[in-house]
Enzyme design. Structure first.
Site, short mmCIF file in Angstrom:
data_model
loop_
_atom_site.label_atom_id
_atom_site.label_comp_id
_atom_site.label_asym_id
_atom_site.label_seq_id
_atom_site.Cartn_x
_atom_site.Cartn_y
_atom_site.Cartn_z
N HIS A 1 -3.00 1.19 0.07
CA HIS A 1 -2.96 0.26 -1.06
C HIS A 1 -3.39 -1.16 -0.68
O HIS A 1 -2.55 -1.99 -0.30
CB HIS A 1 -1.54 0.20 -1.63
CG HIS A 1 -1.13 1.43 -2.35
ND1 HIS A 1 -1.13 1.51 -3.73
CD2 HIS A 1 -0.70 2.64 -1.90
CE1 HIS A 1 -0.69 2.71 -4.09
NE2 HIS A 1 -0.44 3.42 -3.00
N CYS B 1 -5.01 5.41 -4.13
CA CYS B 1 -3.96 6.41 -4.09
C CYS B 1 -4.11 7.41 -5.25
O CYS B 1 -4.98 8.26 -5.21
CB CYS B 1 -2.59 5.72 -4.09
SG CYS B 1 -1.22 6.80 -3.59
N GLU C 1 -4.11 -3.54 -2.65
CA GLU C 1 -3.54 -4.52 -3.60
C GLU C 1 -2.17 -5.01 -3.17
O GLU C 1 -1.68 -6.03 -3.68
CB GLU C 1 -3.47 -3.93 -5.01
CG GLU C 1 -2.32 -2.98 -5.29
CD GLU C 1 -2.54 -1.57 -4.77
OE1 GLU C 1 -1.79 -0.67 -5.21
OE2 GLU C 1 -3.42 -1.36 -3.91
#
Length: 234
Positions: free
Chosen positions: A197, A88, A199
């Site tokens: 994302h 991002c 993660e």
């Protein structure tokens, strides 16, 4: 020996702890790196996390590219020696640093997007995606206001030709990204920028899937192999 993966914190970073957690869950050791220190601490790879580095003043990532930590990161990444994942805002920083071509601009809807998003993985020989199968579809969160990838037609054609488009949005790109691009890699395959994302998709309890974990375990496979990476899936 446990791989050491640095996670850079800039003023305004908000996903650095999530990135460090993903690194830890994958089996590596997260190492905190501060934007103001020109010291990579001998890490094996680096994650530039999501957030709003320096408040997104000027442009997203435009100030972060001049942070002292980047004076060490950029040449190491450009040489192909250091694997770097920009997520991002990290993707925006990589583009502003000219480690990746193109730019991330305001979403075509002019609205912030926060949703679980299906992606198709296309380049599977990078340091960060070698654990996926070509064409594999994954679901990971997307949350951004400036996530529309743009580049000149010649650059887009080059990315297509060289297999450097890492991931595309399945269906219509929610942010207006050209050619549905969600992530790209450099010519060495060691630097990857991704707008969604991964993660946030490493544990079944807190994410829509565990599909994002593959980005981090792919890195460990790459480091363990000691072999060079390619630009992308051919």
């Amino acid at each position: 020996m446990t791989a050491r993966v640095g996670v850079v914190t800039f003023p305004g970073s908000l996903d650095d702890r999530d990135a460090a957690r993903a690194v830890r869950i994958s089996g590596a050791e997260p190492v905190s790196l501060w934007h103001g220190d020109a010291d990579l601490k001998g890490v094996d790879a680096v994650v530039l996390p999501g957030g709003f580095s320096y408040g997104d003043y000027l442009r997203c990532g435009a100030i972060a590219r001049f942070a002292p930590i980047m004076s060490e990161l950029v040449p190491a990444a450009r040489s192909g020696a250091l694997p770097v994942l920009g997520i991002c805002n990290g993707f925006q920083i990589l583009c502003e640093s000219h480690l990746l071509p193109g730019a991330l601009t305001r979403n075509s809807s002019r609205h912030f997007i926060c949703r679980d998003q299906t992606l198709r993985i296309e380049a599977t020989t990078t340091a960060w995606t070698n654990g996926y199968a070509p064409g594999q579809e994954v679901v990971i969160p997307l949350k951004s206001g400036e996530g529309s990838y743009v580049a000149e037609a010649a650059t887009l054609d080059e990315l297509e030709r060289d297999g450097r488009i890492v991931a595309r949005y399945v269906g219509t790109a929610p942010n207006g990204s050209q050619r549905g691009i969600a992530g790209i890699t450099n010519e060495h395959g060691n630097v990857v920028g991704l707008m969604p994302h991964p993660e946030h998709a490493v544990e079944a309890l807190t994410g829509p899937s565990v599909d994002g974990l593959g980005f981090f375990t792919s890195l460990l496979s790459h480091l363990a192999s000691g072999s060079p990476v390619g630009a992308g899936a051919r």
